[in-house]
Design a protein around this motif. Structure first.
Motif, mmCIF file in Angstrom:
data_model
loop_
_atom_site.group_PDB
_atom_site.id
_atom_site.type_symbol
_atom_site.label_atom_id
_atom_site.label_comp_id
_atom_site.label_asym_id
_atom_site.label_seq_id
_atom_site.Cartn_x
_atom_site.Cartn_y
_atom_site.Cartn_z
ATOM 1 N N VAL A 53 69.357 33.688 57.472
ATOM 2 C CA VAL A 53 69.694 32.445 56.776
ATOM 3 C C VAL A 53 68.525 31.967 55.898
ATOM 4 N N GLN A 54 67.303 32.138 56.393
ATOM 5 C CA GLN A 54 66.140 31.695 55.629
ATOM 6 C C GLN A 54 65.499 32.810 54.801
ATOM 7 N N VAL A 55 65.424 33.996 55.391
ATOM 8 C CA VAL A 55 64.676 35.072 54.729
ATOM 9 C C VAL A 55 65.419 35.603 53.498
ATOM 10 N N ILE A 56 66.730 35.769 53.584
ATOM 11 C CA ILE A 56 67.462 36.365 52.455
ATOM 12 C C ILE A 56 67.314 35.526 51.173
ATOM 13 N N PRO A 57 67.592 34.211 51.200
ATOM 14 C CA PRO A 57 67.406 33.457 49.948
ATOM 15 C C PRO A 57 65.957 33.435 49.466
ATOM 16 N N ALA A 58 65.009 33.366 50.382
ATOM 17 C CA ALA A 58 63.595 33.340 49.956
ATOM 18 C C ALA A 58 63.191 34.680 49.348
ATOM 19 N N ALA A 59 63.646 35.773 49.972
ATOM 20 C CA ALA A 59 63.309 37.109 49.445
ATOM 21 C C ALA A 59 63.988 37.341 48.098
ATOM 22 N N GLY A 74 68.184 40.511 64.006
ATOM 23 C CA GLY A 74 68.699 40.882 62.684
ATOM 24 C C GLY A 74 67.647 40.937 61.594
ATOM 25 N N LYS A 75 66.420 41.242 61.978
ATOM 26 C CA LYS A 75 65.341 41.292 60.980
ATOM 27 C C LYS A 75 65.543 42.441 59.981
ATOM 28 N N THR A 76 66.050 43.578 60.468
ATOM 29 C CA THR A 76 66.211 44.737 59.579
ATOM 30 C C THR A 76 67.082 44.390 58.366
ATOM 31 N N ALA A 77 68.251 43.831 58.625
ATOM 32 C CA ALA A 77 69.137 43.471 57.510
ATOM 33 C C ALA A 77 68.512 42.382 56.643
ATOM 34 N N SER A 78 67.630 41.566 57.224
ATOM 35 C CA SER A 78 67.028 40.490 56.426
ATOM 36 C C SER A 78 66.114 41.036 55.341
ATOM 37 N N PHE A 79 65.561 42.250 55.535
ATOM 38 C CA PHE A 79 64.823 42.833 54.400
ATOM 39 C C PHE A 79 65.654 43.847 53.634
ATOM 40 N N LEU A 80 66.599 44.522 54.309
ATOM 41 C CA LEU A 80 67.396 45.526 53.589
ATOM 42 C C LEU A 80 68.355 44.889 52.587
ATOM 43 N N ILE A 81 68.946 43.766 52.928
ATOM 44 C CA ILE A 81 69.911 43.133 52.015
ATOM 45 C C ILE A 81 69.237 42.735 50.687
ATOM 46 N N PRO A 82 68.080 42.059 50.721
ATOM 47 C CA PRO A 82 67.415 41.779 49.427
ATOM 48 C C PRO A 82 66.986 43.051 48.680
ATOM 49 N N ILE A 83 66.568 44.087 49.415
ATOM 50 C CA ILE A 83 66.163 45.331 48.751
ATOM 51 C C ILE A 83 67.359 45.977 48.057
ATOM 52 N N ILE A 84 68.471 46.077 48.770
ATOM 53 C CA ILE A 84 69.662 46.716 48.191
ATOM 54 C C ILE A 84 70.191 45.894 47.021
ATOM 55 N N SER A 85 70.153 44.583 47.165
ATOM 56 C CA SER A 85 70.606 43.704 46.088
ATOM 57 C C SER A 85 69.776 43.923 44.829
ATOM 58 N N ASP A 174 57.080 51.452 39.822
ATOM 59 C CA ASP A 174 58.239 50.562 39.738
ATOM 60 C C ASP A 174 58.569 49.871 41.057
ATOM 61 N N VAL A 175 57.775 50.137 42.099
ATOM 62 C CA VAL A 175 58.063 49.540 43.403
ATOM 63 C C VAL A 175 57.873 48.029 43.338
ATOM 64 N N LYS A 176 58.959 47.325 43.600
ATOM 65 C CA LYS A 176 58.947 45.863 43.501
ATOM 66 C C LYS A 176 58.783 45.208 44.869
ATOM 67 N N ILE A 177 59.237 45.900 45.930
ATOM 68 C CA ILE A 177 59.187 45.300 47.271
ATOM 69 C C ILE A 177 58.471 46.239 48.226
ATOM 70 N N PHE A 178 57.525 45.694 48.970
ATOM 71 C CA PHE A 178 56.804 46.435 50.000
ATOM 72 C C PHE A 178 57.157 45.786 51.338
ATOM 73 N N GLY A 179 57.907 46.512 52.163
ATOM 74 C CA GLY A 179 58.312 45.996 53.465
ATOM 75 C C GLY A 179 57.440 46.581 54.562
ATOM 76 N N LEU A 180 57.050 45.750 55.504
ATOM 77 C CA LEU A 180 56.263 46.223 56.643
ATOM 78 C C LEU A 180 56.929 45.726 57.915
ATOM 79 N N ASP A 181 57.578 46.647 58.634
ATOM 80 C CA ASP A 181 58.276 46.259 59.853
ATOM 81 C C ASP A 181 57.343 46.449 61.048
ATOM 82 N N GLU A 182 57.357 45.496 61.947
ATOM 83 C CA GLU A 182 56.512 45.563 63.157
ATOM 84 C C GLU A 182 55.060 45.855 62.795
ATOM 85 N N VAL A 183 54.521 45.026 61.920
ATOM 86 C CA VAL A 183 53.166 45.261 61.417
ATOM 87 C C VAL A 183 52.123 45.110 62.531
#
Ligand code: ADP
Ligand code: MG
Length: 239
Positions: A53-59, A74-85, A174-183
């Protein structure tokens, strides 16, 4: 107390840092591509979870984020949805000649990388969105070939991605997003320098960083990579 603040209080969303985009209670209100919305529905996601709810609009607004929320939230989808979009918006015509990596996601382990790729494939189905998984245990040559065929998202463990970058120049400009899971886990495993080395191969990407707890070490590496970071923690405040 405005609407956004009321909703954050209700869902126990704690935020820090600058002017933060309002939380959004429905996937359909996030301005996502139609096909992605269909895939979300097919996955059985009726409503976004509090972290989404918070991460998707901010990302989607381009903000760099440092996020903590419980396992299974649901953290995985919170970064994948903005990336795919982002990929769908940059390559709207499915033109495969243009394929270059637009996002890199690092995970501490091979197993987690596999899980992230599975979810990415599910959510990215039918979209101009291909993934490459770059983890130990599989032949490096095949992974390299896959990247060279053209992918939008590279998912990998720091060690193997460095191995690949050392072997071959991969076009990462061209990489626009750098995701780090379980940093936090990556830092515990001693991957700090490798993570920074990969970061330096990118050109000031948006950072989407996840950690079970937000320690000083985690805050420090985040601030090395981005300024104006939004911190989001769900449930217990300021952990
Ligand atoms: P974590 O926060 O630990 O990374 P995951 O992202 O792996 O958790 O999500 C846990 C489970 O919840 C997964 O099976 C995922 O498919 C599911 N899930 C994610 N988002 C939603 C949603 N909005 N609605 C229902 N299930 C969801
Ligand atoms: Mg996770």
């Amino acid at each position: 107390c405005d609407q956004a603040e009321l909703l954050r209080n209700k869902l126990e969303i704690h935020v820090k840092g600058g002017v933060i985009p309002a939380p959004v209670l429905a996937f359909s209100s996030c301005g996502l591509p139609q096909k992605l919305l269909q895939n979300i529905e097919t996955a059985g996601y009726v409503m976004p979870t509090p972290v989404q709810v918070q991460v998707i609009p901010a990302a989607l607004d381009g903000r760099s984020l440092l996020v903590s929320a419980d396992t299974g939230s649901g953290k995985t989808a919170s970064f994948l949805i903005p990336i795919i979009s982002l990929c769908a918006k940059l390559y709207p015509n499915n033109n495969s000649n243009l394929r270059k990596p637009l996002a890199v996601v690092l995970t501490p382990t091979r197993e987690l990388g596999i899980q992230v790729e599975d979810q990415a494939k599910l959510l990215g189905k039918g979209l101009p969105f291909k993934t490459a998984l770059v983890v130990g245990g599989d032949p490096i040559a095949r992974q390299l070939y896959r990247i060279q065929q053209g992918v939008e998202l590279i998912i990998g463990t720091p060690g193997r991605l460095i191995d690949i970058l050392t072997k071959q120049d991969i076009e990462l400009s061209d990489v626009k997003i750098f995701g780090l899971d379980e940093v936090d886990c990556m830092l515990q495993r001693g991957f700090r320098d490798q993570v920074m080395q990969i970061f330096r191969a990118l050109s000031q990407p948006q950072l989407l960083m996840y950690s079970a707890t937000i320690s000083q070490d985690v805050e420090k590496i985040a601030s090395c990579m981005a300024t104006d970071i939004v911190t989001v923690s769900i449930g217990k405040p300021n952990r």
